[in-house]
Design a protein around this motif. Sequence first.
Motif, PDB file in Angstrom:
ATOM      1  N   LEU A   6       0.824  -1.217   0.000  1.00  0.00           N
ATOM      2  CA  LEU A   6       0.000   0.000   0.000  1.00  0.00           C
ATOM      3  C   LEU A   6       0.858   1.267   0.000  1.00  0.00           C
ATOM      4  O   LEU A   6       0.451   2.318  -0.502  1.00  0.00           O
ATOM      5  CB  LEU A   6      -0.973   0.020   1.186  1.00  0.00           C
ATOM      6  CG  LEU A   6      -1.978  -1.143   1.250  1.00  0.00           C
ATOM      7  CD1 LEU A   6      -2.897  -0.989   2.454  1.00  0.00           C
ATOM      8  CD2 LEU A   6      -2.785  -1.258  -0.044  1.00  0.00           C
ATOM      9  N   TYR A   9       1.637   2.306  -3.469  1.00  0.00           N
ATOM     10  CA  TYR A   9       0.549   3.014  -4.147  1.00  0.00           C
ATOM     11  C   TYR A   9       0.695   4.520  -3.977  1.00  0.00           C
ATOM     12  O   TYR A   9       0.500   5.272  -4.922  1.00  0.00           O
ATOM     13  CB  TYR A   9      -0.822   2.577  -3.589  1.00  0.00           C
ATOM     14  CG  TYR A   9      -1.289   1.212  -4.037  1.00  0.00           C
ATOM     15  CD1 TYR A   9      -0.443   0.113  -4.004  1.00  0.00           C
ATOM     16  CD2 TYR A   9      -2.591   1.014  -4.468  1.00  0.00           C
ATOM     17  CE1 TYR A   9      -0.884  -1.144  -4.402  1.00  0.00           C
ATOM     18  CE2 TYR A   9      -3.043  -0.243  -4.863  1.00  0.00           C
ATOM     19  CZ  TYR A   9      -2.178  -1.306  -4.828  1.00  0.00           C
ATOM     20  OH  TYR A   9      -2.618  -2.538  -5.220  1.00  0.00           O
ATOM     21  N   TYR A  19      -5.906   0.192 -10.000  1.00  0.00           N
ATOM     22  CA  TYR A  19      -6.448   0.013  -8.653  1.00  0.00           C
ATOM     23  C   TYR A  19      -7.031   1.298  -8.075  1.00  0.00           C
ATOM     24  O   TYR A  19      -7.745   1.274  -7.080  1.00  0.00           O
ATOM     25  CB  TYR A  19      -5.363  -0.495  -7.699  1.00  0.00           C
ATOM     26  CG  TYR A  19      -5.118  -1.975  -7.857  1.00  0.00           C
ATOM     27  CD1 TYR A  19      -6.067  -2.897  -7.407  1.00  0.00           C
ATOM     28  CD2 TYR A  19      -3.955  -2.447  -8.472  1.00  0.00           C
ATOM     29  CE1 TYR A  19      -5.852  -4.253  -7.557  1.00  0.00           C
ATOM     30  CE2 TYR A  19      -3.740  -3.808  -8.632  1.00  0.00           C
ATOM     31  CZ  TYR A  19      -4.694  -4.701  -8.175  1.00  0.00           C
ATOM     32  OH  TYR A  19      -4.490  -6.042  -8.326  1.00  0.00           O
ATOM     33  N   LYS A  33      -7.372  -5.298  -3.274  1.00  0.00           N
ATOM     34  CA  LYS A  33      -6.963  -6.326  -4.234  1.00  0.00           C
ATOM     35  C   LYS A  33      -7.646  -7.669  -3.964  1.00  0.00           C
ATOM     36  O   LYS A  33      -7.811  -8.484  -4.880  1.00  0.00           O
ATOM     37  CB  LYS A  33      -5.436  -6.508  -4.154  1.00  0.00           C
ATOM     38  CG  LYS A  33      -4.831  -7.290  -5.283  1.00  0.00           C
ATOM     39  CD  LYS A  33      -3.313  -7.261  -5.151  1.00  0.00           C
ATOM     40  CE  LYS A  33      -2.644  -8.015  -6.276  1.00  0.00           C
ATOM     41  NZ  LYS A  33      -1.165  -7.895  -6.147  1.00  0.00           N
ATOM     42  N   LYS A  36     -13.407  -8.274   0.210  1.00  0.00           N
ATOM     43  CA  LYS A  36     -14.143  -9.207   1.062  1.00  0.00           C
ATOM     44  C   LYS A  36     -15.660  -9.017   0.948  1.00  0.00           C
ATOM     45  O   LYS A  36     -16.420  -9.674   1.646  1.00  0.00           O
ATOM     46  CB  LYS A  36     -13.690  -9.043   2.528  1.00  0.00           C
ATOM     47  CG  LYS A  36     -12.167  -9.163   2.748  1.00  0.00           C
ATOM     48  CD  LYS A  36     -11.598 -10.474   2.239  1.00  0.00           C
ATOM     49  CE  LYS A  36     -10.135 -10.685   2.625  1.00  0.00           C
ATOM     50  NZ  LYS A  36      -9.162  -9.818   1.950  1.00  0.00           N
ATOM     51  N   HIS A  40     -15.344  -2.975  -1.958  1.00  0.00           N
ATOM     52  CA  HIS A  40     -14.364  -2.887  -0.871  1.00  0.00           C
ATOM     53  C   HIS A  40     -13.240  -1.951  -1.301  1.00  0.00           C
ATOM     54  O   HIS A  40     -12.432  -2.284  -2.161  1.00  0.00           O
ATOM     55  CB  HIS A  40     -13.810  -4.294  -0.558  1.00  0.00           C
ATOM     56  CG  HIS A  40     -12.942  -4.353   0.654  1.00  0.00           C
ATOM     57  ND1 HIS A  40     -12.357  -5.526   1.087  1.00  0.00           N
ATOM     58  CD2 HIS A  40     -12.545  -3.392   1.535  1.00  0.00           C
ATOM     59  CE1 HIS A  40     -11.637  -5.294   2.185  1.00  0.00           C
ATOM     60  NE2 HIS A  40     -11.727  -3.987   2.464  1.00  0.00           N
ATOM     61  N   LEU A  42     -10.188   1.092  -0.051  1.00  0.00           N
ATOM     62  CA  LEU A  42      -9.292   1.508   1.027  1.00  0.00           C
ATOM     63  C   LEU A  42      -8.966   2.991   0.841  1.00  0.00           C
ATOM     64  O   LEU A  42      -8.581   3.400  -0.260  1.00  0.00           O
ATOM     65  CB  LEU A  42      -7.990   0.707   0.985  1.00  0.00           C
ATOM     66  CG  LEU A  42      -8.097  -0.825   1.038  1.00  0.00           C
ATOM     67  CD1 LEU A  42      -6.723  -1.460   0.794  1.00  0.00           C
ATOM     68  CD2 LEU A  42      -8.662  -1.282   2.391  1.00  0.00           C
ATOM     69  N   HIS A  91      -8.789  -2.084  10.952  1.00  0.00           N
ATOM     70  CA  HIS A  91      -8.520  -3.322  11.680  1.00  0.00           C
ATOM     71  C   HIS A  91      -7.657  -3.029  12.904  1.00  0.00           C
ATOM     72  O   HIS A  91      -6.681  -2.288  12.813  1.00  0.00           O
ATOM     73  CB  HIS A  91      -7.818  -4.333  10.767  1.00  0.00           C
ATOM     74  CG  HIS A  91      -8.780  -5.048   9.865  1.00  0.00           C
ATOM     75  ND1 HIS A  91      -8.404  -5.661   8.708  1.00  0.00           N
ATOM     76  CD2 HIS A  91     -10.123  -5.247   9.989  1.00  0.00           C
ATOM     77  CE1 HIS A  91      -9.469  -6.220   8.145  1.00  0.00           C
ATOM     78  NE2 HIS A  91     -10.520  -5.966   8.895  1.00  0.00           N
ATOM     79  N   PRO A  94      -3.640  -4.439  11.995  1.00  0.00           N
ATOM     80  CA  PRO A  94      -3.570  -4.457  10.529  1.00  0.00           C
ATOM     81  C   PRO A  94      -2.465  -5.396  10.053  1.00  0.00           C
ATOM     82  O   PRO A  94      -1.481  -5.612  10.758  1.00  0.00           O
ATOM     83  CB  PRO A  94      -3.234  -3.012  10.157  1.00  0.00           C
ATOM     84  CG  PRO A  94      -3.174  -2.228  11.422  1.00  0.00           C
ATOM     85  CD  PRO A  94      -3.138  -3.179  12.563  1.00  0.00           C
ATOM     86  N   SER A  95      -2.650  -5.947   8.859  1.00  0.00           N
ATOM     87  CA  SER A  95      -1.581  -6.777   8.305  1.00  0.00           C
ATOM     88  C   SER A  95      -0.729  -5.999   7.302  1.00  0.00           C
ATOM     89  O   SER A  95       0.428  -6.328   7.101  1.00  0.00           O
ATOM     90  CB  SER A  95      -2.150  -8.032   7.655  1.00  0.00           C
ATOM     91  OG  SER A  95      -3.082  -7.680   6.665  1.00  0.00           O
ATOM     92  N   MET A  96      -1.321  -4.954   6.706  1.00  0.00           N
ATOM     93  CA  MET A  96      -0.578  -4.156   5.734  1.00  0.00           C
ATOM     94  C   MET A  96      -0.098  -2.853   6.359  1.00  0.00           C
ATOM     95  O   MET A  96      -0.849  -2.198   7.093  1.00  0.00           O
ATOM     96  CB  MET A  96      -1.474  -3.820   4.531  1.00  0.00           C
ATOM     97  CG  MET A  96      -1.987  -5.028   3.758  1.00  0.00           C
ATOM     98  SD  MET A  96      -0.682  -5.968   2.963  1.00  0.00           S
ATOM     99  CE  MET A  96      -0.337  -4.911   1.551  1.00  0.00           C
ATOM    100  N   HIS A 100      -4.719   2.735   6.592  1.00  0.00           N
ATOM    101  CA  HIS A 100      -5.761   2.622   5.572  1.00  0.00           C
ATOM    102  C   HIS A 100      -7.099   2.374   6.247  1.00  0.00           C
ATOM    103  O   HIS A 100      -7.184   1.618   7.211  1.00  0.00           O
ATOM    104  CB  HIS A 100      -5.442   1.496   4.586  1.00  0.00           C
ATOM    105  CG  HIS A 100      -5.140   0.192   5.249  1.00  0.00           C
ATOM    106  ND1 HIS A 100      -3.900  -0.114   5.759  1.00  0.00           N
ATOM    107  CD2 HIS A 100      -5.923  -0.879   5.524  1.00  0.00           C
ATOM    108  CE1 HIS A 100      -3.927  -1.309   6.307  1.00  0.00           C
ATOM    109  NE2 HIS A 100      -5.152  -1.796   6.186  1.00  0.00           N
ATOM    110  N   HIS A 102     -10.930   0.989   5.771  1.00  0.00           N
ATOM    111  CA  HIS A 102     -11.776   0.161   4.918  1.00  0.00           C
ATOM    112  C   HIS A 102     -13.133   0.829   4.705  1.00  0.00           C
ATOM    113  O   HIS A 102     -13.742   1.319   5.655  1.00  0.00           O
ATOM    114  CB  HIS A 102     -12.018  -1.209   5.557  1.00  0.00           C
ATOM    115  CG  HIS A 102     -10.778  -2.037   5.730  1.00  0.00           C
ATOM    116  ND1 HIS A 102     -10.356  -2.937   4.774  1.00  0.00           N
ATOM    117  CD2 HIS A 102      -9.860  -2.093   6.727  1.00  0.00           C
ATOM    118  CE1 HIS A 102      -9.239  -3.521   5.192  1.00  0.00           C
ATOM    119  NE2 HIS A 102      -8.917  -3.035   6.374  1.00  0.00           N
TER     120      HIS A 102
END
Length: 183
Positions: A6, A9, A19, A33, A36, A40, A42, A91, A94-96, A100, A102
Amino acid sequence: SWNDALLLYIKHPEQYKEYIFRSEDKFLVVHDKFPKSKIHLLIIPKEEIKSIYYLNKSHISLVNEMVDLSKEIINELKKKYGELDFQVGFHAIPSMNQVHMHVITGDFISPSLKNKKHWNSFTTEFFLKPSFIIKQLENYGSIKIDKQHYETILKRPLKCHKCNQEMKNMPTLKSHLSTHISN
Ligand code: 5GP
């Protein structure tokens, strides 16, 4: 590495044109990408901020601007596609990298929604409301939450977010979700 995607980007938007949903002065809005739900997106600040754990009091207005932008986008999408329910949030873990937010419809009908972790990350309090983030920044000057607690939330049994029925597994949940789709 993979979790810096991200960040690329905002650094090289010209390389990710397909994107990009919208580019604003302070934000980039991109299509997730691995969506869910049917829609969706970001919202990513162009200012480099590694995660919600790097936010401080000075970012309250930035978070408010993300909320305003999400409202604008949701209005635009409702004009285009009709009445849709949306949820907006972050989240807890977050994993990324790169902050960001959602913006996601509440159908959760998507092949990329594959496991319990995905499900619980959007349908429980793991999905933090922007108002929660703002309150934490106002009260503590940063995000102060019990990460262990949030990790356990992801392991909870699958439950339908609309009628609270417990679901045996992902295929059961997925066919159940289609029963909540009107029209
Ligand atoms: P989080 O870090 O808040 O848990 O979620 C990160 C989100 O980024 C996920 O919904 C995931 O599908 C999405 N994602 C992961 N990699 C990419 C990518 O390279 N590009 C885009 N547009 N989204 C991504």
